[in-house]
Design a protein around this motif. Structure first.
Motif, PDB file in Angstrom:
ATOM      1  N   GLU A 238     -20.238 -12.293 -11.021  1.00  0.00           N
ATOM      2  CA  GLU A 238     -20.986 -12.096 -12.269  1.00  0.00           C
ATOM      3  C   GLU A 238     -20.199 -11.239 -13.254  1.00  0.00           C
ATOM      4  O   GLU A 238     -20.179 -11.513 -14.468  1.00  0.00           O
ATOM      5  N   TYR A 239     -19.536 -10.205 -12.736  1.00  0.00           N
ATOM      6  CA  TYR A 239     -18.730  -9.342 -13.611  1.00  0.00           C
ATOM      7  C   TYR A 239     -17.586 -10.121 -14.245  1.00  0.00           C
ATOM      8  O   TYR A 239     -17.308  -9.976 -15.443  1.00  0.00           O
ATOM      9  N   LYS A 242     -18.859 -12.346 -17.061  1.00  0.00           N
ATOM     10  CA  LYS A 242     -19.153 -11.598 -18.281  1.00  0.00           C
ATOM     11  C   LYS A 242     -17.887 -11.284 -19.057  1.00  0.00           C
ATOM     12  O   LYS A 242     -17.885 -11.246 -20.285  1.00  0.00           O
TER      13      LYS A 242
END
Length: 289
Positions: A238-239, A242
């Motif tokens: 997820e990081y 982003k």
């Protein structure tokens, strides 16, 4: 005295003298002989029970019996071990079976076991190499890798690195290369040692010095400054999303999962519904209670 009585007495004496007397000595002799036999047998039984005259019984040892399979494979194991030791000492000339049995102190091996060693055991053993010289056969140790010196070891590691074959176990090199410890020490930093975590065995890799490159200190600081402790793979993914970085994913696993889901969906579609022929006829009275 009456003369008639005297005459009758004299006649009785004469008849007694004329009749031979039989003594019963034979019965006495047989009884004494049987008693002697009985005594001798009882004494011998007593000696056997006491263990004085009985021969000591040795227990049967199946490990050393010539007919047991364990005895045969014990001979073979001793031969393979000896051939490995002489290979590691640098002896590269072949030996006949008689020479091997002489060196291993096994000259009392039966003929049928010699035939088994020549025709089956040594020929089919992956650690023994057979050399044919006409009618004669000689044997050598057959290591996992054919290397003789440190140059051969370095070339083998380069070959594995070039073709992506991975590393080589240190125990395989020690088995194949005579004086392996000295050769590995002389190669120095051309070899990289990695210890496997599950069995603690060392694996050797070629240290390719031409692939070395320097990394900027700023990039090193950034790399060391990012802490990923306590984060699972999903959070890391997820990081990266982003930040606009696409992460590497295992496509094959996802395909398998999707296929399984599709198959489950097809099974659900084929499920037979009850009372389909009464659709529109039945009414629901649950709200009218």
């Amino acid at each position: 005295m009456d003369p008639a009585l005297l005459k009758e007495r004299a006649a009785f004496i004469n008849r007694a003298k004329a009749q031979p007397a039989v003594e019963k000595r034979k019965h006495a002799d047989t009884s004494s002989h049987s008693s002697k036999k009985h005594k001798s047998s009882s004494s011998s039984k007593q000696k056997i029970s006491n263990g004085a005259s009985a021969a000591p019984k040795t227990p049967f040892d199946y490990k050393t019996s010539h007919g047991s399979s364990q005895y045969k494979f014990g001979i073979l194991a001793k031969i393979v071990k000896y051939m490995k030791i002489r290979h590691q000492e640098g002896q590269s000339h072949g030996l006949t079976l008689d020479d091997i049995l002489d060196e291993t102190n096994q000259l009392d091996v039966p003929t049928k076991h010699r035939h088994w060693l020549l025709t089956e055991a040594l020929k089919n053993n992956p650690k023994i190499k057979t050399l044919n010289f006409g009618n004669d056969q000689k044997f050598l140790f057959n290591p996992s890798y054919d290397i003789r010196d440190k140059k051969g070891l370095l070339n083998l590691l380069k070959k594995h690195d070039l073709h992506g074959l991975g590393g080589i176990l240190q125990e395989d090199i020690e088995e194949a290369l005579p004086r392996a410890e000295k050769c590995m020490k002389n190669l120095g930093d051309n070899i990289v040692y990695v210890q496997r975590p599950h069995d603690k065995k060392k694996v050797l890799f070629y240290n390719d010095k031409y692939c070395r490159y320097s990394v900027d200190e700023e990039f090193q600081k950034l790399w060391r400054g990012v802490s990923v402790e306590g984060m699972d793979e999903r959070k890391i993914e997820e990081y990266l999303d982003k930040q606009g970085i696409s992460s590497m994913q295992d496509v094959n696993i996802k395909k398998v999962v999707n296929m399984q889901k599709r198959r489950k969906g097809k099974k659900n579609n084929k499920f037979k519904k009850l009372n389909e022929h009464l659709d529109g006829v039945l009414q629901d009275y649950s709200d009218k209670q």
